[in-house]
Design a protein around this motif. Structure first.
Motif, mmCIF file in Angstrom:
data_model
loop_
_atom_site.group_PDB
_atom_site.id
_atom_site.type_symbol
_atom_site.label_atom_id
_atom_site.label_comp_id
_atom_site.label_asym_id
_atom_site.label_seq_id
_atom_site.Cartn_x
_atom_site.Cartn_y
_atom_site.Cartn_z
ATOM 1 N N THR A 434 0.822 -1.267 0.081
ATOM 2 C CA THR A 434 0.006 -0.077 -0.041
ATOM 3 C C THR A 434 1.132 1.013 0.116
ATOM 4 O O THR A 434 1.890 1.274 0.432
ATOM 5 C CB THR A 434 -1.137 0.023 1.202
ATOM 6 O OG1 THR A 434 -0.199 -0.155 2.521
ATOM 7 C CG2 THR A 434 -1.783 -1.136 1.211
ATOM 8 N N TRP A 436 0.908 5.458 0.850
ATOM 9 C CA TRP A 436 0.409 6.362 1.718
ATOM 10 C C TRP A 436 1.124 7.913 1.667
ATOM 11 O O TRP A 436 2.202 7.818 1.533
ATOM 12 C CB TRP A 436 0.456 6.068 3.460
ATOM 13 C CG TRP A 436 0.089 4.562 3.733
ATOM 14 C CD1 TRP A 436 0.485 3.368 3.253
ATOM 15 C CD2 TRP A 436 -1.364 4.432 4.346
ATOM 16 N NE1 TRP A 436 -0.433 2.653 3.754
ATOM 17 C CE2 TRP A 436 -1.568 3.102 4.342
ATOM 18 C CE3 TRP A 436 -2.473 5.197 4.616
ATOM 19 C CZ2 TRP A 436 -2.699 2.255 4.882
ATOM 20 C CZ3 TRP A 436 -3.427 4.552 5.482
ATOM 21 C CH2 TRP A 436 -3.690 3.250 5.246
ATOM 22 N N GLN A 441 -4.164 7.012 2.435
ATOM 23 C CA GLN A 441 -3.881 6.052 1.754
ATOM 24 C C GLN A 441 -4.328 6.322 0.097
ATOM 25 O O GLN A 441 -5.295 7.249 -0.059
ATOM 26 C CB GLN A 441 -4.903 4.995 2.052
ATOM 27 C CG GLN A 441 -4.448 3.501 1.483
ATOM 28 C CD GLN A 441 -5.045 2.423 1.830
ATOM 29 O OE1 GLN A 441 -5.806 2.315 2.728
ATOM 30 N NE2 GLN A 441 -4.626 1.085 1.297
ATOM 31 N N SER A 565 -6.717 -0.150 -3.890
ATOM 32 C CA SER A 565 -5.702 0.460 -2.991
ATOM 33 C C SER A 565 -4.536 -0.481 -2.674
ATOM 34 O O SER A 565 -3.670 -0.102 -1.627
ATOM 35 C CB SER A 565 -6.640 0.709 -1.773
ATOM 36 O OG SER A 565 -7.163 -0.549 -1.199
#
Length: 583
Positions: A434, A436, A441, A565
């Protein structure tokens, strides 16, 4: 032709309303600035949570000669240096620079490139004319180290000089602060390709352990050999001329060069380019920090030069004072085998953090690179990810790449604006991650979407907004910087039908595309933008899916796959487009 492409890129950037700043890597927040060029002020540029291998320890060379610099007088092995030009070391007031008041037959310099004789004569040049290892410390507020072993040195394997920098502080306002003219050139006997061996190179620099070395330098615009100048029939312009001098960087070598060290620091503050070699450049170690007005590093032999990074810490920030600049720019190949590379291109031009005409190979170490352009990554063993953002990212944000367990793998702290971010590391493996930004996010789709410079095509120098052209609303140049003069649209270039300039911005008079310029097969202009009749791009030039980056914006990442995501990074390289915060 290359100038046309560069103009299109700059124009699309202006239409997108991009702004200006910079970028970095992991858990150390700071990176080079003008302040870092003072002893004791240098700070690290970034690191990774875990080191893949123990640090390499380089053995410092033993000096034959000890030089202490001072504005009050230079000493060599404790004795005042000679002014006799027949000696191995001597000083003189004979710096090579671009003088003011010269006409067009002298060279390609402009008024901004020129210097008055009084300024140039204020510089002390320390000449090194014999092979050896020279330990140098001390300060010159107006000076230069010039290494020249003679015209025959290029083919002499014994013509080798090593500069052991042990706390130097050199400022030169009219030319490079350190320059290697003639030493042994090891590269001519090697095959052209991405792998070169520069271990026998004649130009070598070693950073003494624990030292902080500050180099602040300028450049020399192209000066012609007087006897080579050919004018047109009217005598109004130069049609042919050979180069006598042209040195673009604060730290410059005409021959292949090696840099090495352990924890020694080299700060380079450059008016134009930072660290250049006319053939090959190999970085084996040391902590090298460059702040430059144009390319941070440039190796400039077209289709031949190789920039190799085997170790050390390399941090490059292009402040864009010239209006452009890649982080690392190799006119041949760029090969990263180890070390840590953080390279941040100009935040408001069509430039890349890492740029190579012939191919980029990521084999080891770690890389964080940002810019508004993606250059061809040909391969390598290192796992990497390219994130192309849906909108321009402002400097000052913190990006975290986390693995499936939620652990941070890489942290990047951009200071320049960017639309493309490259992350590569030996601690990155195939899997799900992921991304960020400042705790929020991000999501995106798989696919390129970025504007890619075609393999083998380099952006020319001088791609600046035309005189009188104002940036669109929302786009700001750095404080005190105005769009440079000097870029004109080629004669005959017209704006495509349906494409409008921002309100209040007019196309400079006489700007048209040249006759016969064609676009390659399969490439379409952005929606609403039509190619002028008769305009084609160079044969074989292709752009990745997404064309000009989507949304008509330069380097912007149009979503080319289903938004997610979770970013699935595959072995080798993975590309993600349309990266944006999750709503």
């Amino acid at each position: 032709m290359k100038r046309i492409l560069a103009w299109l890129l700059v124009l699309s950037l202006l239409l997108a309303g991009c702004a200006a700043k910079n970028e970095t890597e992991t858990d150390v927040p700071s990176e080079p600035s003008a302040a870092d060029t003072k002893p004791g002020a240098a700070a690290e540029a970034g690191s990774e949570p875990a080191a893949a291998e123990p640090a390499r320890i380089a053995e410092a060379p033993k000096a034959d000669t000890v030089i202490v610099l001072s504005d009050d007088g230079i000493t060599v092995n404790g004795v005042p240096v000679s002014e006799d030009s027949t000696q191995a070391l001597y000083t003189a007031r004979d710096i090579v620079y671009y003088p003011a008041g010269m006409d067009f037959t002298f060279g390609e310099g402009t008024e901004d490139d020129a210097h008055e004789a009084e300024e140039a004569d204020g510089h002390t040049v320390l000449h090194i004319t014999q092979p050896g290892t020279y330990e140098i410390s001390g300060r010159l507020s107006a000076g230069q180290i010039a290494v020249d072993l003679g015209e025959d040195a290029e083919e002499d394997p014994e013509a080798v000089v090593t500069l052991l920098l042990n706390g130097v502080d050199i400022t030169c306002t009219v030319a490079p602060a350190v320059i290697f003219y003639n030493v042994y050139e090891c590269g001519y006997l090697q095959a052209v390709g991405a792998e070169v061996d520069t271990s026998s190179a004649g130009a070598n620099v070693f950073l003494a352990d624990g030292s902080v070395n500050n180099i602040s330098g300028s450049y020399v615009a192209k000066i012609y050999k007087p006897e080579s100048v050919v004018l047109n029939d009217e005598g109004t312009e130069v049609t042919d001329a050979k180069k006598l001098h042209k040195y673009d960087a604060a730290f410059y070598s005409k021959m292949s060069m090696n840099l090495d060290g352990n924890d020694g620091i080299l700060n380079i503050l450059a008016e134009n380019e930072g660290l250049d070699s006319e053939l090959h450049l190999t970085v084996n170690g040391g902590d090298i920090r460059i702040e430059s007005g144009n390319d941070g590093i440039n190796t400039n032999e077209d289709g031949v030069s190789v920039t190799t990074v085997n170790g050390g810490k390399l941090t490059i920030t292009v402040n864009g004072s010239t209006g452009e600049g890649d982080g690392i720019d190799s006119n041949g190949w760029l090969v990263i085998n180890g070390g840590r590379v953080c390279a941040f291109a100009c935040g408001f031009s069509g430039d890349a953090g890492i740029d190579s005409d012939m191919g980029i190979y990521l084999n080891g170490g770690s890389v964080i690179a940002s810019g508004n352009m993606l250059d061809h990554i040909a391969g390598g063993d290192l796992c990497y990810a390219v994130f192309n953002f849906a909108s321009q990212q402002s400097g000052g944000s913190t990006f975290l790449l986390k693995n499936a367990a939620g652990d941070a793998v890489i942290e990047a702290n951009p200071q320049n604006d960017c639309s493309v971010l490259i992350l590569a590391s030996e601690v990155m493996t195939e899997g799900e991650y992921t991304l960020w930004r400042d705790g929020q996010q991000l999501a995106g789709g798989s696919g390129m979407g970025a504007m890619m410079r075609p393999e083998g095509m380099e952006r020319p120098e001088g791609t600046e907004p035309p005189e009188g052209m104002e940036p669109p609303e929302g786009m700001e140049f750095p404080e005190g910087m105005e769009p440079p003069e000097g870029m004109e649209r080629p004669e005959g270039m017209e704006r495509p039908e349906g494409m409008e300039f921002p309100e209040g911005m007019e196309r400079p008079e006489g700007m048209e595309f040249p006759e016969g310029m064609e676009r390659p097969e399969g490439m379409e202009p952005p929606e609403g933008m039509e190619r002028p009749e008769g305009m084609e791009f160079p044969e074989g030039m292709e752009f990745p899916e997404g064309g000009f980056g989507g949304r008509g914006g330069f380097g912007r990442g149009e979503l080319t796959g289903e938004q997610s995501s979770v970013f699935r990074i595959e072995a080798g390289g993975s590309y993600f487009s349309g990266v944006t915060p999750i709503e």
